[in-house]
Design a protein around this motif. Structure first.
Motif, mmCIF file in Angstrom:
data_model
loop_
_atom_site.group_PDB
_atom_site.id
_atom_site.type_symbol
_atom_site.label_atom_id
_atom_site.label_comp_id
_atom_site.label_asym_id
_atom_site.label_seq_id
_atom_site.Cartn_x
_atom_site.Cartn_y
_atom_site.Cartn_z
ATOM 1 N N LEU A 17 0.816 -1.215 0.000
ATOM 2 C CA LEU A 17 0.000 0.000 0.000
ATOM 3 C C LEU A 17 0.854 1.270 0.000
ATOM 4 N N PRO A 18 1.774 1.451 0.969
ATOM 5 C CA PRO A 18 2.553 2.697 0.926
ATOM 6 C C PRO A 18 3.397 2.836 -0.337
ATOM 7 N N LEU A 19 3.868 1.700 -0.884
ATOM 8 C CA LEU A 19 4.657 1.765 -2.114
ATOM 9 C C LEU A 19 3.803 2.281 -3.264
ATOM 10 N N LEU A 20 2.610 1.670 -3.463
ATOM 11 C CA LEU A 20 1.736 2.128 -4.541
ATOM 12 C C LEU A 20 1.259 3.554 -4.313
ATOM 13 N N TYR A 21 0.965 3.890 -3.067
ATOM 14 C CA TYR A 21 0.506 5.242 -2.746
ATOM 15 C C TYR A 21 1.603 6.260 -3.057
ATOM 16 N N PHE A 22 2.826 5.942 -2.663
ATOM 17 C CA PHE A 22 3.953 6.839 -2.918
ATOM 18 C C PHE A 22 4.189 7.013 -4.414
#
Length: 483
Positions: A17-22
């Protein structure tokens, strides 16, 4: 998820999630927002919404904190940390509201019907994005980030987030479905459609101010390809096509290619967002409609196949009942006669022997009178079972009527027929019928004959019946032959 077992988030989900969000925040900040700050598409909160929908809110606090942190890191090149924190907080609250509204509306995360897609559009791009746009505009205004009016900032934020939801969330949900549902099978026309799409996309990228060598080339030329995707494939492919076209249009606008012609920036951004909105509605809506139609077709075909199978089984049962004696389970007289005709024709054509044995239970009326008809029925069933066990697999065994039975013996002369009759007499002596501890002896008179070509079934059966008559008149429990 309503349609399948609810997945549980693991370490991979909390890392993804944080990777895709970033990545979404960095990409949108660099390529879908103009240098003047006009955002065309904003997709990070659409990623968070997709995760919340997929996991049905499990791990919400962890996902929310990770989303805010990812937004702060993604916005670092463009805004101060404190500003990025507030932006991440607004986006997280907006995605949370969208998820709650969709859950309240009972939306299926498969997005396989037009009704589910309508619930998604109303809850996310319309209501939640509007609420987020209003809160975001107030945040921008209070921080002094933008000099535009409050309504203008609300519209930009609202439209950017709404388009992000429409483009990214369905794509993520479709891609999370089992691969078998999104499978591809090549058909004629796919290659032509691919070549056409690549050619049009190349022309769109090469065009300046919406024209190529004096010919108008706008993003609308890609609509036929999107409709082809929607009609041919699973909605995941249509969602992917919509996302690629939308991002391409946004990049062309922010990089100054003016895909809709030479227009003021505000008008060009508005034109681009309107196009992406219409394209998304057409692409995802038509794909959902076609998916629903295909699902109804599969369901109808399954029901038709089930009904057809049931009808075939019923017909087979009826055919079996029409040929079978209900009490003994043997062939009835009609079925035996049909089988006998076939065997007589075969024996005559190939000059092969054929014998027939007719049997009649001795003193059956006395059994009925002494023990009752229920016991008489058990005697018939008992005799039929012994007859079936004694006969060969190739023999045709039938109840001819009342207490009379008949056996057709292909490839047999009088000697095999005699042997069968003797085995049956032995079995009857060795296996009396037991009723309430009382043994009821069952014997039978038998008449045996063979086919005499070119005679037919009737002549052969008449001669066997004559032999049976002589067996009964000669004292019963015996075999009489007529060659």
């Amino acid at each position: 998820m309503p349609e399948q077992q609810l997945p549980r988030p693991g370490l991979g989900a909390y890392l993804l999630l944080p990777l895709l969000y970033f990545v979404a925040a960095r990409f949108c900040g660099a390529y879908t927002v103009s240098p003047e700050g006009m955002g065309i598409i904003w997709a990070p909160n659409a990623v968070l919404l997709g995760v919340l929908l997929y996991y049905q809110g499990q791990g919400y606090l962890r996902f929310a904190v990770l989303a805010v942190i990812a937004e702060m890191l993604g916005d670092l090149p463009y805004y101060p940390v404190q500003h990025s924190f507030f932006f991440g907080l607004v986006d997280t609250l907006e995605a949370t509201l969208a998820w709650l509204l969709m859950r309240r509306a009972g939306m299926s995360t498969q997005l396989g019907t037009v009704e589910d897609l309508a619930k998604f559009m109303l809850a996310g791009p319309v209501l939640a994005a509007l609420a987020g746009g209003t809160l975001g505009a107030l945040t921008l205004y209070s921080l002094g980030v933008s000099q535009n009016g409050l309504l203008s900032m609300t519209r930009v934020w609202w439209f950017g987030d709404a388009l992000g939801y429409m483009i990214m969330t369905p794509l993520l949900l479709y891609l999370a479905q089992p691969a078998s549902r999104c499978g591809y099978q090549y058909r004629q026309g796919d290659l032509v459609a691919l070549v056409f799409t690549l050619a049009v996309a190349a022309a769109l990228v090469a065009a300046e101010h919406g024209a190529l060598q004096g010919v108008s080339v706008t993003p609308a030329v890609l609509l036929p390809s999107l409709l082809y995707l929607a009609t041919r494939f699973h909605p995941a492919w249509s969602a992917l096509g919509v996302a690629l076209v939308a991002m391409t249009v946004a990049v062309l606008i922010t990089r100054g290619h003016h895909p809709f012609g030479k227009l003021p920036l505000n008008e060009e951004v508005m034109r681009g967002q309107e196009f992406i909105l219409i394209m998304s509605l057409l692409g995802t809506g038509f794909a959902a409609l076609m998916s629903e139609i295909r699902e109804h077709k599969r369901s109808l075909e399954a029901r038709v196949a089930e009904r057809t199978s049931l009808l075939l089984k019923l017909n087979a049962d009826l055919a079996h009942q029409a040929q079978t004696d209900g009490l003994t389970g043997l062939l009835n007289r009609r079925a035996f006669y049909e089988a006998a005709q076939r065997e007589v024709e075969r024996s005559t054509r190939f000059e092969r022997p054929l014998a027939v044995l007719m049997l009649d239970l001795d003193h059956f009326k006395a059994i009925n009178d002494s023990h009752g008809h229920l016991v008489g029925d058990k005697v018939l069933s008992h005799f039929a079972s012994l007859l079936r066990q004694t006969a060969r697999g190739s023999d045709v065994v039938a109840r001819y009527g009342g207490e009379e039975f008949v056996v057709l013996l292909p490839e047999s002369s009088l000697e095999p027929g005699q042997a069968l009759a003797e085995r049956l007499r032995e079995n009857l002596r060795d296996s009396p019928l037991l009723i309430d501890g009382q043994a009821i002896a069952v014997t039978a008179s038998m008449g045996l004959t063979v086919l005499r070509p070119p005679e037919g079934v009737e002549a052969m059966l008449s001669r066997a019946d004559t032999a049976l008559y002589h067996a009964k008149s000669g004292g019963r429990d015996r075999i009489m032959e007529v060659g």
